[in-house]
Design a protein around this motif. Structure first.
Motif, PDB file in Angstrom:
ATOM      1  N   LEU A 574       0.813  -1.217   0.000  1.00 45.80           N
ATOM      2  CA  LEU A 574       0.000   0.000   0.000  1.00 45.80           C
ATOM      3  C   LEU A 574       0.847   1.269   0.000  1.00 45.80           C
ATOM      4  N   ARG A 575       2.115   1.147   0.305  1.00 43.20           N
ATOM      5  CA  ARG A 575       3.013   2.301   0.201  1.00 43.20           C
ATOM      6  C   ARG A 575       3.302   2.564  -1.276  1.00 43.20           C
ATOM      7  N   ILE A 576       3.084   3.776  -1.721  1.00 40.65           N
ATOM      8  CA  ILE A 576       3.297   4.113  -3.134  1.00 40.65           C
ATOM      9  C   ILE A 576       4.759   4.483  -3.352  1.00 40.65           C
ATOM     10  N   HIS A 577       5.370   3.825  -4.334  1.00 41.67           N
ATOM     11  CA  HIS A 577       6.792   3.997  -4.622  1.00 41.67           C
ATOM     12  C   HIS A 577       6.960   4.759  -5.930  1.00 41.67           C
ATOM     13  N   PHE A 578       7.798   5.785  -5.913  1.00 44.40           N
ATOM     14  CA  PHE A 578       8.131   6.549  -7.121  1.00 44.40           C
ATOM     15  C   PHE A 578       9.642   6.511  -7.335  1.00 44.40           C
ATOM     16  N   GLY A 579      10.080   6.067  -8.513  1.00 43.66           N
ATOM     17  CA  GLY A 579      11.473   6.231  -8.895  1.00 43.66           C
ATOM     18  C   GLY A 579      11.732   7.657  -9.328  1.00 43.66           C
ATOM     19  N   LEU A 580      12.916   8.176  -9.024  1.00 44.50           N
ATOM     20  CA  LEU A 580      13.196   9.601  -9.242  1.00 44.50           C
ATOM     21  C   LEU A 580      14.441   9.864 -10.067  1.00 44.50           C
ATOM     22  N   GLY A 581      15.007   8.820 -10.688  1.00 41.71           N
ATOM     23  CA  GLY A 581      16.192   9.051 -11.493  1.00 41.71           C
ATOM     24  C   GLY A 581      17.315   9.666 -10.671  1.00 41.71           C
ATOM     25  N   GLY A 582      17.868  10.780 -11.163  1.00 41.49           N
ATOM     26  CA  GLY A 582      18.965  11.451 -10.471  1.00 41.49           C
ATOM     27  C   GLY A 582      18.532  12.592  -9.560  1.00 41.49           C
ATOM     28  N   ALA A 583      17.272  12.677  -9.219  1.00 39.32           N
ATOM     29  CA  ALA A 583      16.769  13.796  -8.405  1.00 39.32           C
ATOM     30  C   ALA A 583      17.425  13.815  -7.024  1.00 39.32           C
ATOM     31  N   ARG A 584      17.661  15.017  -6.540  1.00 41.08           N
ATOM     32  CA  ARG A 584      18.217  15.201  -5.200  1.00 41.08           C
ATOM     33  C   ARG A 584      17.185  15.728  -4.208  1.00 41.08           C
ATOM     34  N   ASN A 603       9.505  20.295  -1.065  1.00 47.38           N
ATOM     35  CA  ASN A 603      10.916  20.099  -0.747  1.00 47.38           C
ATOM     36  C   ASN A 603      11.153  18.940   0.219  1.00 47.38           C
ATOM     37  N   LEU A 604      10.719  17.755  -0.191  1.00 45.58           N
ATOM     38  CA  LEU A 604      10.951  16.569   0.618  1.00 45.58           C
ATOM     39  C   LEU A 604      12.240  15.878   0.178  1.00 45.58           C
ATOM     40  N   ASP A 605      12.884  15.208   1.112  1.00 44.19           N
ATOM     41  CA  ASP A 605      14.131  14.510   0.821  1.00 44.19           C
ATOM     42  C   ASP A 605      13.863  13.228   0.037  1.00 44.19           C
ATOM     43  N   VAL A 606      14.785  12.875  -0.838  1.00 43.24           N
ATOM     44  CA  VAL A 606      14.684  11.620  -1.573  1.00 43.24           C
ATOM     45  C   VAL A 606      15.138  10.473  -0.677  1.00 43.24           C
ATOM     46  N   ASN A 607      14.897   9.270  -1.139  1.00 43.00           N
ATOM     47  CA  ASN A 607      15.309   8.043  -0.451  1.00 43.00           C
ATOM     48  C   ASN A 607      14.738   7.965   0.967  1.00 43.00           C
ATOM     49  N   HIS A 608      13.496   8.424   1.102  1.00 38.16           N
ATOM     50  CA  HIS A 608      12.786   8.389   2.381  1.00 38.16           C
ATOM     51  C   HIS A 608      11.409   7.763   2.185  1.00 38.16           C
ATOM     52  N   LEU A 609      10.932   7.136   3.241  1.00 36.28           N
ATOM     53  CA  LEU A 609       9.523   6.809   3.363  1.00 36.28           C
ATOM     54  C   LEU A 609       8.855   7.925   4.159  1.00 36.28           C
ATOM     55  N   TYR A 610       7.772   8.472   3.614  1.00 29.01           N
ATOM     56  CA  TYR A 610       6.979   9.478   4.323  1.00 29.01           C
ATOM     57  C   TYR A 610       5.596   8.898   4.613  1.00 29.01           C
ATOM     58  N   VAL A 611       5.214   8.938   5.860  1.00 24.05           N
ATOM     59  CA  VAL A 611       3.859   8.583   6.253  1.00 24.05           C
ATOM     60  C   VAL A 611       3.105   9.890   6.463  1.00 24.05           C
ATOM     61  N   ILE A 612       2.091  10.118   5.624  1.00 21.44           N
ATOM     62  CA  ILE A 612       1.423  11.424   5.589  1.00 21.44           C
ATOM     63  C   ILE A 612      -0.046  11.248   5.954  1.00 21.44           C
ATOM     64  N   GLU A 613      -0.467  11.996   6.954  1.00 15.75           N
ATOM     65  CA  GLU A 613      -1.853  11.970   7.406  1.00 15.75           C
ATOM     66  C   GLU A 613      -2.656  13.018   6.648  1.00 15.75           C
ATOM     67  N   GLU A 614      -3.912  12.685   6.377  1.00 14.57           N
ATOM     68  CA  GLU A 614      -4.803  13.625   5.715  1.00 14.57           C
ATOM     69  C   GLU A 614      -4.865  14.925   6.517  1.00 14.57           C
ATOM     70  N   GLY A 615      -4.632  16.025   5.828  1.00 12.85           N
ATOM     71  CA  GLY A 615      -4.451  17.310   6.488  1.00 12.85           C
ATOM     72  C   GLY A 615      -3.040  17.828   6.329  1.00 12.85           C
ATOM     73  N   GLY A 616      -2.149  16.957   5.795  1.00 15.07           N
ATOM     74  CA  GLY A 616      -0.792  17.390   5.468  1.00 15.07           C
ATOM     75  C   GLY A 616       0.246  17.152   6.536  1.00 15.07           C
ATOM     76  N   LYS A 617      -0.110  16.465   7.608  1.00 15.96           N
ATOM     77  CA  LYS A 617       0.848  16.221   8.683  1.00 15.96           C
ATOM     78  C   LYS A 617       1.729  15.029   8.340  1.00 15.96           C
ATOM     79  N   ILE A 618       3.052  15.207   8.473  1.00 15.94           N
ATOM     80  CA  ILE A 618       3.998  14.112   8.260  1.00 15.94           C
ATOM     81  C   ILE A 618       4.149  13.361   9.585  1.00 15.94           C
ATOM     82  N   LEU A 619       3.667  12.118   9.608  1.00 14.39           N
ATOM     83  CA  LEU A 619       3.747  11.308  10.822  1.00 14.39           C
ATOM     84  C   LEU A 619       5.097  10.616  10.959  1.00 14.39           C
TER      85      LEU A 619
END
Length: 628
Positions: A574-584, A603-619
């Motif tokens: 259920l975690r959505i994965h996006f490849g980003l090529g050479g993005a920093r 401006n989120l960091d690459v190579n991270h898992l982000y758990v995001i709650e509805e409302g925009g909060k990063i858990l």
């Protein structure tokens, strides 16, 4: 305004020079003959049978691609044995099948049941006609991820040791308690397992109102919030109304495949009716199949199912791969009902207007135009299908133009769009295996166990067949059925688990030498369903120049959706994965929730898992130490 297929059909309906739809379909549909006299769909003229070589297979000529012919630098290796996936899936006879029931096999799930963001594995199991001694019945299996590349079988402890003719599984938090639950379909009675949040499950089928009043051959399933009320509803496909007491036997009905006596059907047998259950919000469901219009669809013999917002309306639609007949595309009417628009949308038939024997189905935006496309597997002797989404509820069959038409020999089941090389473009993996064990030892067709297809996206609307250079996990033969996709070792590339027939599973670990960037997002709904199923995620990133000598894709924009099921009878991470090529850096993440809420993060960091709650909060924002 462009003339889409739907507008063309609507314009015809306003004239007197058009046949009734039923007559049009009768003219375009091939005759299937008498009960059980099943033949494989005919190979389209001009398409050569597959030949084996040690090199990748090119796509048709078209716009030049900076990717074609470059090293793949990705290998899939089967590590199931060393990972501890040692449970055999039993399903039907090993060398001969009396009934079609013995052929369909089982699904699989990458299923994070304990919410530690290390996906676990669930494998549906099956049965045999002659049964088993008490205490030796095959059961489904849950394997806990040990976070070191291995798994532990926790089936009995978890309360999931159920037996029977298992088929599909789908995942979602139906009671919004923060723990994802599990639904398993059967020939017979389905099972809903409520996650207790402590590593155990309780079967809640009866209390949830999901007991069935007659025998069903339940097939593919998916959780979805079709009415956007914040609660997950449940769609269950049905294959055939089969009673083993009266079902025809091969020898009695002269059921043959290329001269070989095989199980009868599905042509000539009565197709099942698909089911839709509405979530009442109190832990129970109500059958709304008739009220919602599920019974009026064109197709039957349902197998693979996917629910997604294909028309960018904010409401989920349902696409069903049907065996030996037209596919079904349930368009959400936004009033609690659905209408089958498969013919109008251009996703019912092959390019020459013939029904196909569909098995699995997956959704993804392979050309990055902001619209979800469809890939579907079909029977041997036919191609798989690739439908490009044109918008406004219309698709175009691009199977041959995209390069998938070069393979007709093998029989596809599990399928998934997945970015194997993290370049930001979706590739395709197909798990193959013949439907009839009787073909082994004959010269008429491919063997029962078959290798897989792997297609690399060339970024120009075409794919390159890289199956034979994709690693031993791709080229090794297997009696594959369902498979799920997910990053089980959290190393930033996508792996796959394959459930095989009368064999142990495969765990295909992706080993990449590319070191490209990626991001994962897990959604947590508040107004929307807790799993965030149906949430549309868009990301924007500057990718750099991932391929030497190529122009940078700048910026790279991708979309995907959180879905409960994928491929054939299976549920992916259920975690959505996006490849980003050479993005920093990820410049933008936008989440459109089923409730209508839209969250934007910058401006989120690459190579991270982000758990995001509805409302925009990063858990949670987590990296993983996964060096091997």
């Amino acid at each position: 305004m462009p003339l889409t297929r739907r507008r063309f059909l609507e314009s015809l309906s306003r004239t007197a020079l058009v046949l009734p739809l039923e007559e049009v379909l009768t003219l375009s549909r091939p005759a299937f003959g008498l009960l059980g006299q099943q033949t494989a769909p005919q190979k389209p003229s001009g398409v050569a049978r597959e030949t084996y070589s040690a090199q990748s297979r090119p796509a048709p000529k078209g716009a030049p691609s900076p990717v074609a012919g470059t090293p793949l630098s990705v290998q899939f290796v089967d590590v199931a044995k060393e990972a501890g996936l040692n449970a055999e899936t039993i399903f039907g006879g090993e060398h001969r099948n009396k009934y079609l029931l013995e052929t369909t096999g089982c699904g699989a799930a990458f299923f994070d049941y304990d919410q530690d963001d290390w996906v676990d594995i669930f494998l549906v199991n099956g049965w045999r006609l002659d049964g088993f001694p008490k205490g030796h019945e095959p059961v489904c299996h849950l394997f806990k991820n040990n976070r070191d590349g291995t798994f532990t079988d926790v089936t009995s402890k978890a309360g999931l040791a159920r037996s029977g003719w298992g088929q599909a599984c789908c995942v979602g938090d139906y009671n919004n308690d923060g723990w994802n639950d599990l639904f398993v379909t059967y020939y017979g009675q389905n099972a809903l397992f409520r996650n207790n949040g402590n590593g155990t499950f309780t079967e809640a089928t009866k209390e949830a109102g999901l007991l069935q009043d007659r025998l069903h051959w339940n097939s593919g399933c998916t959780f979805l919030d079709y009415d956007r009320d914040g609660r997950l509803d449940l769609f269950v496909g049905n294959y055939i109304d089969l009673d083993l007491k009266t079902a025809p036997l091969p020898e009695d009905a002269n059921c043959t495949y290329k001269g070989i006596q095989v199980a009868c059907g599905p042509p000539g047998l009565k197709g099942g009716s698909n089911l839709l259950y509405h979530n009442n919000g109190d832990g129970t469901f109500t059958d709304v199949s008739e009220k919602s219009g599920m019974g009026t669809a064109l197709g039957t013999y349902a197998l693979g199912v996917v629910a997604a917002d294909f028309d960018n309306s904010g409401w989920p639609n349902i696409y069903v791969a049907n065996d030996s007949t037209a596919a079904t595309y349930y368009e959400n009417q936004k009033d609690g009902t659905f209408k089958d628009q498969a013919v109008e949308a251009g996703v019912a038939y092959s390019p020459d207007g013939k029904p196909q024997a569909g098995m699995g189905v997956s959704a993804g935006d392979y050309n990055r135009d902001g619209l979800l496309d469809i890939v579907k597997t079909n029977f041997a002797g036919d191609t798989d299908s690739l439908y490009l989404n044109l918008g406004e509820g219309s698709f175009d069959d691009r199977t041959y133009q995209a390069g998938l038409g070069i393979n007709t020999r093998l029989l596809g089941w599990g399928v998934s769009f997945m970015d194997i090389d993290n370049d930001g473009w979706l590739d395709i993996l197909v798990a193959n295996g013949h439907v009839y064990p009787e073909v082994d030892g004959t010269e008429v067709d491919a063997p029962y166990a078959e290798r897989k297809y792997l297609y690399r996206n060339l970024r120009n609307g075409q794919f390159e067949d890289v199956s034979l250079i994709g690693g031993s996990g791709i080229t090794a033969s297997a009696k594959a059925r369902g498979f799920a996709v997910g990053d089980y070792d959290n190393d930033g590339d996508l792996d796959a688990v394959v459930n095989c027939v009368n064999a142990t599973p495969q765990l295909l670990r992706c080993d990449s030498a590319l070191n490209r960037s990626w991001i994962k997002i897990r959604t947590v709904g508040t107004k929307s369903n807790r799993s965030g199923i149906g949430a549309r995620i868009k990301i924007v990133a500057q990718t750099g120049t991932p391929v030497p000598g190529a122009k940078a894709d700048s910026p790279l924009t991708q979309i995907d959706e959180v879905r409960s099921s994928n491929g054939y009878f299976s549920a992916s991470d259920l975690r959505i994965h996006f490849g980003l090529g050479g993005a920093r850096k990820v410049d933008l993440v936008e989440i459109r929730w089923p409730s209508g809420t839209v969250d934007t993060l910058m401006n989120l960091d690459v190579n991270h898992l982000y758990v995001i709650e509805e409302g925009g909060k990063i858990l949670k924002a987590e990296t993983f130490n996964t060096a091997r």
